[in-house]
Design an enzyme around this catalytic site. Structure first.
Site, PDB file in Angstrom:
ATOM      1  N   ASP A 141       0.897  -1.214  -0.018  1.00 34.86           N
ATOM      2  CA  ASP A 141       0.076  -0.047  -0.112  1.00 34.86           C
ATOM      3  C   ASP A 141       0.851   1.324   0.089  1.00 34.86           C
ATOM      4  O   ASP A 141       0.301   2.532  -0.552  1.00 34.86           O
ATOM      5  CB  ASP A 141      -0.933  -0.210   0.980  1.00 34.86           C
ATOM      6  CG  ASP A 141      -0.216  -0.042   2.530  1.00 34.86           C
ATOM      7  OD1 ASP A 141       0.567   0.735   2.773  1.00 34.86           O
ATOM      8  OD2 ASP A 141      -0.807  -0.869   3.202  1.00 34.86           O
ATOM      9  N   ASP A 163       6.482  -5.879   6.898  1.00 32.75           N
ATOM     10  CA  ASP A 163       5.000  -5.340   6.904  1.00 32.75           C
ATOM     11  C   ASP A 163       4.134  -6.461   6.172  1.00 32.75           C
ATOM     12  O   ASP A 163       3.804  -6.406   5.082  1.00 32.75           O
ATOM     13  CB  ASP A 163       5.064  -4.127   6.223  1.00 32.75           C
ATOM     14  CG  ASP A 163       3.498  -3.673   6.132  1.00 32.75           C
ATOM     15  OD1 ASP A 163       2.691  -4.231   6.860  1.00 32.75           O
ATOM     16  OD2 ASP A 163       3.305  -2.634   5.192  1.00 32.75           O
ATOM     17  N   ASP A 208       8.786 -12.611  -4.373  1.00 32.66           N
ATOM     18  CA  ASP A 208       8.547 -13.349  -2.879  1.00 32.66           C
ATOM     19  C   ASP A 208       9.444 -12.827  -1.909  1.00 32.66           C
ATOM     20  O   ASP A 208      10.739 -13.091  -2.074  1.00 32.66           O
ATOM     21  CB  ASP A 208       8.627 -14.991  -3.111  1.00 32.66           C
ATOM     22  CG  ASP A 208       8.434 -15.730  -1.585  1.00 32.66           C
ATOM     23  OD1 ASP A 208       9.228 -15.842  -0.985  1.00 32.66           O
ATOM     24  OD2 ASP A 208       7.330 -16.073  -1.514  1.00 32.66           O
ATOM     25  N   ASP A 255      -1.288 -11.644   7.843  1.00 31.57           N
ATOM     26  CA  ASP A 255      -1.271 -12.760   8.742  1.00 31.57           C
ATOM     27  C   ASP A 255      -0.739 -13.634   8.245  1.00 31.57           C
ATOM     28  O   ASP A 255      -0.865 -14.096   7.107  1.00 31.57           O
ATOM     29  CB  ASP A 255      -2.652 -12.919   9.412  1.00 31.57           C
ATOM     30  CG  ASP A 255      -3.153 -11.651  10.071  1.00 31.57           C
ATOM     31  OD1 ASP A 255      -2.710 -11.532  11.207  1.00 31.57           O
ATOM     32  OD2 ASP A 255      -4.112 -11.000   9.765  1.00 31.57           O
TER      33      ASP A 255
END
Length: 283
Positions: A89, A158, A140, A161
């Protein structure tokens, strides 16, 4: 996430959920990795969800991003190279780039998150993606950390979950590779969920950190979006940055000329004071 009469209900926990009223659905699509959704809520503004789980909101994102960024950077004192794993983001990059760092590398597995965040959540990145100091790598994160030559002063994980694409970022192997990628005195920080509802997430990270770092602990911040109490952030380093005294820390913050919505030198120090229910999750 299920809509019921205009409400978006999160099902992250088996016996606990939170709901946000949906004023409008701005975006909904599935990339090759995750299902992305942006809704508008009267209190939290625009809200990003991945696979039905709230990731970030316009209204309170500053708490999460400030605490994962400024705690390690001010504690370090001279950070020049920063690695962000995840953070599509752009909020973490935004906060890191407020400092006079030389370079920031952001490794994000899903280019789709970046693309639609720039279009639908531009206030969160606030121009960070256009800063020439930022290098975006679509890869990745675990694989990148394993292969990198390292030399980073601060590494910020960052992640989502520990389910789906984010699961590998909570493994002992990943933490070991991240530690190797740090420069001497470097600091690794991670997001570790809400300990009251997700104790095993923090317990697992702290067990691994205690085997890797000379100084392994966590610190806390309260982010309204993430229900269940304070959120935990893992801290690992072989240096003594956590023990920077209050006077030096305050001088660094004042000299930066930066202003914040949540972070301060006092909050920084206090965040490491753990209530017993959290402290008992550490080895």
């Amino acid at each position: 996430m299920t809509d019921m009469t205009g409400w978006s209900v999160e099902r992250l926990h088996e016996d606990h959920s939170q709901a946000l009223r949906v004023e409008r659905v701005l975006y909904e699509d599935a990339t090759g990795h995750q299902r992305l959704r942006v809704i508008e809520n009267p209190t939290f503004g625009r809200v990003l969800t991945l696979d039905g789980v709230v990731q970030v909101t316009e209204r309170d994102e500053f708490i999460y991003h400030e605490m994962l960024t400024h705690v390690p950077i001010f504690a370090h004192g001279t950070a020049k190279r920063v690695l962000i794993v995840g953070g599509g983001d752009g909020g973490m990059a935004r906060e890191v780039l407020r400092h006079p760092v030389g370079s920031v590398t952001m490794v994000e597995i899903d280019a789709g998150v970046i693309d639609f965040s720039r279009e639908y959540l531009p206030a969160i990145s606030d121009g960070a993606f256009d800063d020439p100091r930022l290098e975006v790598v679509i890869a990745d994160g675990a694989d990148y950390v394993r292969r990198t030559e390292g030399g980073f002063d601060v590494i910020i994980v960052d992640s989502t979950d520990p389910v789906g694409p984010g699961e590998v970022l909570f493994t002992d192997h990943f933490y070991g590779h991240a530690a190797r990628a740090l420069a001497p005195g470097g600091i690794l920080v991670t997001q570790n969920g809400v300990p009251f509802l997700q104790p095993e997430e923090l317990r697992g990270t702290m067990r691994a950190f205690s085997q890797i770092f000379a100084d392994a602990t966590c610190y806390l911040a309260t982010v309204p979006t993430y229900a269940g109490g304070a959120m935990a952030f893992g801290w690992g380093t072989d240096g003594d940055a956590r023990r920077t005294d209050m006077a030096d820390l305050s001088r660094r913050v004042a000299a930066s000329g930066l202003t914040f919505g949540y972070y301060s030198a006092e909050v920084h120090k206090g965040a490491f004071a753990l209530p017993p229910y959290v402290a008992k999750l550490l080895p």
